[in-house]
Design a protein around this motif. Sequence first.
Motif: not given
Length: 237
Positions: A173-178, A222-234
């Motif tokens: 998985n990926c984690v995508a922070p702000y 959970i596999s193959g996903t990108t979890l956004k940790v971005d305060e709903a910026r997306s």
Amino acid sequence: MSSKKVVIVTAASRGIGAGCARELAAQGYAVSLFARSPSILDLAQELGGVALQGSLSNAQDLETLVQTTLNQFGQIDAVVNSFGDPPRPDLLGISDDLWLENFEMLFLSVVRLARLVTEPMRQQGGGAIVNISACDSQEPSLGTPFSGTLRAAMEGFTKLYAQRYRGDHIRMNCVAPYFVADSLEELAGWDVPSDLMWGRPATYEELAKTVAFLISADAKFISGTTLKVDEARSAAI
């Protein structure tokens, strides 16, 4: 074989990588740390783990990292692919060499480590890999050209890898922070908005708890996903 679960953390001398190393060690993992800086040796000693100095862009260094980990602990249960912050040049001012340097760091290092750890993980019955991406990986910004291109490629590889190895119980998985920092002062010189959700960035420890969840058995579906940790910026659906 180690009595603890074993995790490799790259770019672990500071920032997100160091935060993940500290959190995972606190949760009982044996840590194998990797970074360019000699300070990585001190952090490994502090956390009771092992460390190797090296470059994410050097395939031999990554091979040595994996072999050192297996020699020390006998297993690899998880990998956290963290990275230094890439530069932010103007789009067409990026030289071929700079494209290739960041391609090796942000994309090829993930592929190379996956090649190296997949068979040990498969033989032991599974494992988990988390790649640190960024919130603009799926919505490119001219201010961060490498995230919108190379981290997008990383997230595509993550989906393909997860599909290929789900039968072996190996997840990626990926984690995508702000913004992530332990204080606003760390972000001096950055264009930080004034409306951060909690009036401050997420701390390294807070982001590390998300990473720890994704490599834990609690996230086994959970596999193959990108979890956004971005305060709903997306903005994209």
